[in-house]
Design a protein around this motif. Structure first.
Motif, PDB file in Angstrom:
ATOM      1  N   SER A 134       0.916  -1.148  -0.315  1.00 46.25           N
ATOM      2  CA  SER A 134       0.019   0.069  -0.169  1.00 46.25           C
ATOM      3  C   SER A 134       1.087   1.366  -0.192  1.00 46.25           C
ATOM      4  N   ASN A 135       0.301   2.377  -0.467  1.00 41.10           N
ATOM      5  CA  ASN A 135       1.023   3.697  -0.739  1.00 41.10           C
ATOM      6  C   ASN A 135       0.633   4.589   0.746  1.00 41.10           C
ATOM      7  N   VAL A 136       1.793   5.260   1.237  1.00 39.15           N
ATOM      8  CA  VAL A 136       1.261   6.336   2.166  1.00 39.15           C
ATOM      9  C   VAL A 136       1.839   7.702   1.806  1.00 39.15           C
ATOM     10  N   VAL A 137       1.146   8.739   2.078  1.00 39.97           N
ATOM     11  CA  VAL A 137       1.832  10.144   1.487  1.00 39.97           C
ATOM     12  C   VAL A 137       2.709  10.655   2.233  1.00 39.97           C
ATOM     13  N   THR A 138       3.999  11.008   1.883  1.00 42.30           N
ATOM     14  CA  THR A 138       4.922  11.710   2.439  1.00 42.30           C
ATOM     15  C   THR A 138       5.054  13.112   1.759  1.00 42.30           C
ATOM     16  N   PRO A 139       6.226  13.764   2.385  1.00 42.37           N
ATOM     17  CA  PRO A 139       6.231  15.241   1.684  1.00 42.37           C
ATOM     18  C   PRO A 139       7.003  15.173   0.217  1.00 42.37           C
ATOM     19  N   GLU A 140       7.280  13.956  -0.050  1.00 42.58           N
ATOM     20  CA  GLU A 140       7.862  13.833  -1.466  1.00 42.58           C
ATOM     21  C   GLU A 140       6.802  13.138  -2.420  1.00 42.58           C
ATOM     22  N   GLY A 141       5.533  12.677  -2.069  1.00 45.89           N
ATOM     23  CA  GLY A 141       4.525  12.102  -2.398  1.00 45.89           C
ATOM     24  C   GLY A 141       4.457  10.715  -1.993  1.00 45.89           C
ATOM     25  N   TYR A 142       3.856   9.601  -2.951  1.00 42.89           N
ATOM     26  CA  TYR A 142       3.605   8.347  -2.158  1.00 42.89           C
ATOM     27  C   TYR A 142       4.661   7.559  -2.194  1.00 42.89           C
ATOM     28  N   LYS A 143       4.634   6.823  -1.018  1.00 47.46           N
ATOM     29  CA  LYS A 143       5.943   5.937  -0.812  1.00 47.46           C
ATOM     30  C   LYS A 143       5.096   4.782  -0.268  1.00 47.46           C
ATOM     31  N   ARG A 144       5.767   3.579  -0.708  1.00 52.41           N
ATOM     32  CA  ARG A 144       5.305   2.050  -0.445  1.00 52.41           C
ATOM     33  C   ARG A 144       5.549   2.055   0.988  1.00 52.41           C
ATOM     34  N   ILE A 145       4.492   1.389   1.747  1.00 51.11           N
ATOM     35  CA  ILE A 145       4.472   1.222   3.259  1.00 51.11           C
ATOM     36  C   ILE A 145       5.637   0.399   3.630  1.00 51.11           C
ATOM     37  N   GLY A 146       5.960  -0.593   2.836  1.00 56.99           N
ATOM     38  CA  GLY A 146       6.928  -1.640   3.211  1.00 56.99           C
ATOM     39  C   GLY A 146       8.432  -0.974   3.076  1.00 56.99           C
ATOM     40  N   ASP A 147       8.361   0.377   2.336  1.00 55.77           N
ATOM     41  CA  ASP A 147       9.735   0.911   2.356  1.00 55.77           C
ATOM     42  C   ASP A 147       9.796   1.858   3.378  1.00 55.77           C
ATOM     43  N   ILE A 148       8.766   2.156   4.477  1.00 53.22           N
ATOM     44  CA  ILE A 148       8.847   3.282   5.146  1.00 53.22           C
ATOM     45  C   ILE A 148       9.960   2.979   6.499  1.00 53.22           C
ATOM     46  N   LYS A 149      10.640   3.848   6.764  1.00 55.58           N
ATOM     47  CA  LYS A 149      11.691   3.589   7.968  1.00 55.58           C
ATOM     48  C   LYS A 149      11.435   4.630   9.243  1.00 55.58           C
ATOM     49  N   LEU A 150      12.002   4.413  10.106  1.00 55.69           N
ATOM     50  CA  LEU A 150      11.796   5.109  11.348  1.00 55.69           C
ATOM     51  C   LEU A 150      12.396   6.665  10.905  1.00 55.69           C
ATOM     52  N   GLY A 151      11.722   7.335  11.452  1.00 55.32           N
ATOM     53  CA  GLY A 151      12.024   8.938  11.198  1.00 55.32           C
ATOM     54  C   GLY A 151      11.396   9.487   9.926  1.00 55.32           C
ATOM     55  N   ASP A 152      10.722   8.602   8.896  1.00 48.26           N
ATOM     56  CA  ASP A 152      10.332   9.103   8.016  1.00 48.26           C
ATOM     57  C   ASP A 152       9.004   9.841   8.153  1.00 48.26           C
ATOM     58  N   LEU A 153       8.780  10.951   7.184  1.00 42.47           N
ATOM     59  CA  LEU A 153       7.379  11.794   7.531  1.00 42.47           C
ATOM     60  C   LEU A 153       6.380  11.396   6.950  1.00 42.47           C
ATOM     61  N   VAL A 154       5.201  11.041   7.578  1.00 43.25           N
ATOM     62  CA  VAL A 154       3.831  10.678   6.733  1.00 43.25           C
ATOM     63  C   VAL A 154       2.727  11.589   7.006  1.00 43.25           C
ATOM     64  N   ALA A 155       1.865  11.711   6.267  1.00 50.26           N
ATOM     65  CA  ALA A 155       0.772  12.481   6.449  1.00 50.26           C
ATOM     66  C   ALA A 155      -0.238  11.956   7.425  1.00 50.26           C
TER      67      ALA A 155
END
Length: 313
Positions: free
Chosen positions: A26-47
């Motif tokens: 699944s995709n989640v919104v970050t300041p740079e646009g969509y990012k795959r949830i499986g690629d999210i790391k500690l400290g990443d910003l999400v909407a």
């Protein structure tokens, strides 16, 4: 008690990972646009729901689980586990309550947070099988201001009513107020030249052999040479702040949009599937609702029906 200052601090604690289980693709919104949830790391910003961004403070692998596709009536969907928590309103939450406070309207603020599996048997209620659950729209996503080569309103007009090939950038429009807006949003050094009552061109104030600043910007954005069926919204405009995204949407609607007399329905029509998806995404990012439909274009000539490009609305 916290609001009434009877206590100084309220701590809510639950085991790690409880209530948050979305499919890793699944995709989640970050300041740079969509990012795959499986690629999210500690400290990443999400909407967040209020449109702000918050840092990720924990990533918990849920392992292999059954997942369910949750579909909404605006044709969006998400895939999650049955334990995923949702903050919802039921039909009762949305309607007037009777009893001691007879006919007193619900203030609309009553919500409940429940697991997906608690909704399974209560999706539809009553004799009319009405949809029971609803969730609030997210607030506009607070992307930061981006450096944009063209005014976002002007870009919206150019995507809708503009044409940019080998020659000057041209615009077809006869509405005086829109023409004035175009003049006021042109880059410094460019001017609007009327060819006919309907058609205008954008050129440099002082010709020096180079193309207009507007065309140079369109080249940078990859829009030069785009036909009606290949137009799109450049990513940096989709990720700029709320004011820029509203101005972009205004330009799009002022060109190829339609607003019903009641003001309750706004439509945009295009033969570019990518542009249609971009506009839908733009509206969603502003906390709005947008439904995309398509139909086969046809016209009749000499009692013969001819098919043309698919129309997206």
């Amino acid at each position: 008690d916290l609001l009434d200052r009877k206590i100084k601090m309220l701590v809510l604690e639950s085991p790690p990972g409880i209530g948050k289980a979305l499919r890793v693709s699944s995709n989640v919104v970050t300041p740079e646009g969509y990012k795959r949830i499986g690629d999210i790391k500690l400290g990443d910003l999400v909407a967040c729901r209020d449109g702000s961004f918050a840092p990720v403070i924990g990533v918990y692998d849920q392992g292999i689980k059954d997942t369910y596709k949750v579909c909404f009536d605006d044709e969006t969907s998400v895939i999650c586990s049955k334990e995923h928590l949702w903050t919802v309103q039921t039909k009762e939450d949305r309607t007037k309550r009777k009893g001691n406070n007879k006919h007193k309207a619900n203030d609309g603020k009553r919500h409940r947070t429940i697991e997906l599996q608690e909704m399974f048997d209560k999706l539809y209620i009553g004799k009319d099988k009405a949809l029971n659950y609803s969730i609030d729209y997210c607030e506009p996503v607070q992307f930061s201001k981006k450096e944009l080569p063209l005014n976002p309103y002007l870009l919206g007009i150019l995507i809708g009513d503009g044409c940019c090939g080998k020659g000057n950038v041209t615009i077809t429009n006869i509405e005086e107020d829109i023409i004035n807006k175009i003049k006021n949003t042109l880059p410094n050094g460019d001017k609007l030249v009327h060819y006919t009552k309907k058609e205008m061109g954008i050129s440099k104030l002082h010709f020096d052999g180079d193309c207009s600043y507007t065309k140079q910007a369109l080249k940078e954005l990859g829009l030069v040479g785009c036909c009606a069926n290949s137009k799109f919204i450049p990513k940096k405009y989709m990720l700029s702040n709320v004011n820029d995204r509203i101005a972009l949407l205004q330009g799009l609607i002022d060109s190829d949009g339609y607003v019903a007399d009641s003001g309750t329905t706004i439509e945009y029509s295009t033969v570019s599937k990518q542009l249609a998806n971009d506009i839908r995404e733009l509206v969603l990012s502003l906390g709005g609702r947008a439904i995309l439909q398509s139909r086969q274009g046809r016209y009749k000539k000499d009692n013969e029906i001819f098919e043309c490009q698919t129309n997206y609305r």
